[in-house]
Scaffold this active site. Structure first.
Site, short mmCIF file in Angstrom:
data_model
loop_
_atom_site.label_atom_id
_atom_site.label_comp_id
_atom_site.label_asym_id
_atom_site.label_seq_id
_atom_site.Cartn_x
_atom_site.Cartn_y
_atom_site.Cartn_z
N HIS A 51 0.86 -1.18 0.00
CA HIS A 51 0.00 0.00 0.00
C HIS A 51 0.90 1.24 0.00
CE1 HIS A 51 -2.87 2.95 1.71
NE2 HIS A 51 -3.83 2.12 1.34
N ASP B 205 2.90 -4.44 8.24
CA ASP B 205 1.65 -3.72 8.03
C ASP B 205 0.52 -4.75 8.14
OD1 ASP B 205 -0.64 -2.56 7.04
OD2 ASP B 205 0.24 -1.82 5.19
N GLN C 197 -4.66 -5.27 6.97
CA GLN C 197 -5.59 -6.19 6.33
C GLN C 197 -5.61 -7.57 6.96
OE1 GLN C 197 -7.76 -5.25 4.15
NE2 GLN C 197 -6.95 -3.21 3.75
N LYS D 173 -10.77 -0.70 10.29
CA LYS D 173 -10.85 -1.89 9.45
C LYS D 173 -11.22 -3.14 10.25
CE LYS D 173 -7.41 -0.14 6.16
NZ LYS D 173 -8.25 0.12 4.99
N CYS E 190 -4.66 2.47 -3.78
CA CYS E 190 -3.44 2.99 -3.14
C CYS E 190 -2.30 1.99 -3.27
CB CYS E 190 -3.69 3.32 -1.67
SG CYS E 190 -4.77 4.72 -1.42
#
Length: 414
Positions: free
Chosen positions: A122, A199, A202, A225, A373
């Protein structure tokens, strides 16, 4: 037994209509809907507990502080960090990565030193490092991916040099749904004394995360999220690393003592939390974690994996369908080329992704279109963008059927 109807009752927005059609919300990788318990918890705090946290001697401040720090402990348990001192509240994944990019580069890197990311990142895990490249002269390198959307991990060691100071990598791709083997990456990196930033924006809503088992040095994720409020996120960092890094911002809350001659900083984690924290949002995040734990992350993962497989199966029956990321095995039982989680990106024939997404919206179906993104990934795939359907714990096979029917209807128009 996973009671999807009971789960959906917790999200009143799912019963509304869009353009006179039942809402089919498949844009969860961008943001999830919020259960009533999260909204009620935040409203209750604003109505009855609202006061600035830390250092206040009055009752409301003490109560708000207790809720705020209880949220920190809830996050610690959620990812199995060793100490609450390793949990830093941020505005989201983006700020957490920017924090590490700034503080790590300032204290641990020199001109010519390298950070390694990947082709599937991202922008939030690309641009902060590029800004440091401009400011400090570091070098940003990127690990390639295969045509099936998998990291080329067999060649990882070839990308590591004596100048590699950090690997910063996505746990799950927000475009491809690829689940990266973080433990393998960390093992290889640590064998070269290189720390790893993950990261987890997700992955945190979809699977159990144990930072001690992964052994990553830093991790970031966002509340919005994972059924929590916007504007709140988490940076996890091993205590020994956070101790070594300088503050990201200066101001109130993060100081020990200020004089005209010098300033000393608070202990962890407060030295990274300048200014008044969003203490109501942290309570909302803690409530969202409680909700995830009540439903059960193992149950959620199984439900979403079944939805992902079913969606891939059904989409493959559409003429002109192009799917991106790990593909299904011949028997359609699972992705053949690698793990895939709750995200399906696709194109259909020559239909532009924006046109397809716009027309699906008129049918009440909310999907995401564009580059998500992740423009370097789009360049690698040779496309300008995709349509992305992403799933949450409240989605159903019937909604996927509606998506497939909608795509067929739009296809007939072109």
């Amino acid at each position: 037994m996973y009671d999807i109807n009971k789960v959906r009752e917790d999200f009143p927005i799912l019963s509304r209509q869009v353009y006179g059609k039942p809402l089919v919300y498949l844009d969860n990788a961008a943001t999830t809907q919020k259960p009533l318990c999260v909204l009620d918890a935040m409203r209750e705090e604003y109505l009855n507990v609202n006061a600035n946290v830390h250092r206040g001697v009055h009752y409301l401040s003490q109560q708000a502080t207790d809720l705020h720090e209880a949220a920190r402990e809830k996050v610690r348990q959620f990812i199995n960090a060793r100490k609450t001192e390793e949990i830093v509240f941020t505005r989201g994944t983006t700020e957490a990565i920017n924090l590490i990019a700034s503080s790590f580069c300032d204290s641990q890197m020199q001109a010519g030193d390298e950070v390694l990311v990947s082709d599937m990142e991202h922008h939030s895990n690309i641009v902060p490092w590029q800004l440091q490249a401009r400011r400090k002269g570091i070098v940003v390198r990127h690990l390639p991916i295969t045509d099936d959307g998998l990291l080329c991990l067999d060649g990882l060691e070839e990308y590591l040099t004596e100048k590699t100071k950090l690997i910063s990598i996505a746990h799950v791709s927000n475009v491809l749904g690829t689940v990266n083997d973080i433990q393998r990456i960390v093992s290889i990196a640590h064998s070269h004394d290189i720390p790893v930033m993950v990261d987890a924006a997700q992955s945190a809503p979809h699977m159990q995360i144990d930072v001690q088992q992964l052994d990553c040095d830093f991790m970031a994720f966002s509340g919005h999220k994972m059924y929590g409020p916007t504007g709140i996120g988490v940076l996890y960092g091993k205590e020994q690393w956070l101790d070594r890094l300088p503050p990201y911002q200066g101001g109130g809350e993060m100081i020990d003592k200020v004089s005209w001659e010098r300033t000393t900083f608070e202990r962890l984690p407060f030295k990274f939390e300048a200014g008044t924290p969003d203490y109501v949002a942290t309570h909302g995040l803690a409530t969202a974690i409680d909700y995830l734990n009540t439903v059960g992350l193992d149950n959620i993962e199984a439900h979403e994996q079944a939805l992902t497989r079913y969606c891939l199966q059904q989409l493959q029956t559409i003429d002109g369908m192009r799917l991106f990321g790990p593909k299904l095995s011949p028997d359609h039982s699972s992705p053949a080329s690698g793990n895939k989680d709750a995200v399906v990106s696709f194109l259909v024939g020559d239909i532009h992704h924006l046109d397809l997404g716009t027309l699906l919206d008129r049918l009440g179906i909310a999907v995401r279109t564009g580059h998500h993104c992740a423009q370097p990934l789009m360049d690698r795939l040779g496309i300008s963008g995709t349509v992305r359907a992403s799933f949450a714990l409240y989605n159903t096979k019937e909604e996927i059927d509606a998506l497939v029917a909608g795509i067929r209807r739009v296809s007939q128009m072109f």
